[in-house]
Design an enzyme around this catalytic site. Structure first.
Site, PDB file in Angstrom:
ATOM      1  CB  THR A   1      40.340 -13.801  36.973  1.00  0.00           C
ATOM      2  OG1 THR A   1      40.721 -12.437  36.794  1.00  0.00           O
ATOM      3  CG2 THR A   1      41.105 -14.376  38.170  1.00  0.00           C
TER       4      THR A   1
ATOM      5  CE  LYS B   1      42.547  -9.836  38.618  1.00  0.00           C
ATOM      6  NZ  LYS B   1      41.653 -10.026  37.487  1.00  0.00           N
TER       7      LYS B   1
ATOM      8  CE  LYS C   1      35.870 -15.783  38.825  1.00  0.00           C
ATOM      9  NZ  LYS C   1      37.020 -15.356  37.955  1.00  0.00           N
TER      10      LYS C   1
END
Length: 282
Positions: A88, A164, A232
């Site tokens: 990601t 995502k 994150k």
């Protein structure tokens, strides 16, 4: 198919196992070493790029930059390689990767996944795939070995990472929604178990609610997807929002709550631990 893997973390190990089971010849590089049955470990990431397809599963933008780009490893990859990045990463970095791959003359497929290590172990990940049609077709056997469904996100890799990041943002919103709902109901005499029985059986019988309501009921948050990684991903979402010059107040709220959890030393717990912070508020 000869498949190289760069990064054997919790997800990468399970992905590697499933590729071996599917009959592929798998080699892997991992910064901290390790072993997976049936996988040939190599000494450098450059060796993992000498394959028909290489799947990168490093933790973030900085890790990919440090391992692959700073040493200009893409330029030495096997001709005809399809490079699948399942990490990601930020939308901005994905755009940068598109240019690096174009200059190196190798195909770039985005394939971030939905699912935790237990889902990866079953080969039931949802794969959000984007890239040139020919590259996607070449990558399909590997993606089918690790996922239960491949979702076509189009021909531009950054689109898959935007999707995502948006999905992970929405999961944290669901976690926070459950925690705030428990504040309202529990302070008025309704047990968490009974409230979740209601919402799971009526309005919100979907996977995030099913998965994380149990943690909230038990007030236990065993390691799954780490809160530090969730923070994150929420940072990446905020960066994407800033790039679009849009204000997303719900995103700011869940980012703040996840930040509180990580700052409280809970970064290695499952990211649903953000609910504990909400429930503990005076």
């Amino acid at each position: 198919m000869e498949i190289g893997i760069v990064g054997l973390g919790a997800m990468g190990r399970e992905i590697a196992r499933n590729l071996v089971v599917a009959g592929h010849s798998v080699s892997a590089w991992n910064r901290s070493g390790g072993h997976v049955d049936g996988v040939r470990m190599v000494e450098t990431p450059a060796q993992a790029l000498q394959a028909d397809l290489t799947l990168t599963m490093l933790s973030d933008d900085a890790a990919i930059r440090g391992v692959l780009l700073d040493a200009d490893l893409l330029s030495g990859a096997r001709p005809g390689l399809v490079h699948v990045v399942a990490s990601t990463i930020s939308v901005a970095f994905a755009r940068e990767l598109v240019e690096h791959h174009r200059k190196a003359g190798i195909a770039f497929v985005a394939a971030p996944v939905l699912g935790r290590p237990d889902v990866a172990a079953k080969g039931e990940l949802n794969v959000l795939a984007a890239g040139a049609p020919a590259a996607l077709e070449k990558a399909r056997p590997a993606l089918e070995a690790i996922g239960k469904r491949i979702w076509d996100m189009g021909e531009e890799p950054p689109t898959a990472y935007a999707a995502k990041i948006a999905c992970n943002m929405m999961i944290t919103m669901a976690i926070e929604a459950m925690a705030e709902a428990v504040v309202l109901t529990e302070t008025n005499g309704l047990a968490r178990e009974r409230f979740f029985e209601l919402i799971l059986g009526t309005l919100f019988g979907c996977r995030p609610y099913q998965t994380y309501s149990g943690n909230i009921v038990r007030n236990e948050y065993p390691p799954g997807f780490k809160a530090s990684l969730g923070l994150k991903d929420l940072r990446l979402a905020r960066e994407a929002a800033a790039g679009a010059a849009r204000a997303l107040p719900m995103l700011d709220a869940v980012h703040g709550r996840m930040r509180q959890a990580v700052d409280a030393g809970l970064g290695d717990r499952d990211w649903s631990v953000m609910a504990q912070v909400t429930l503990a508020q005076d």
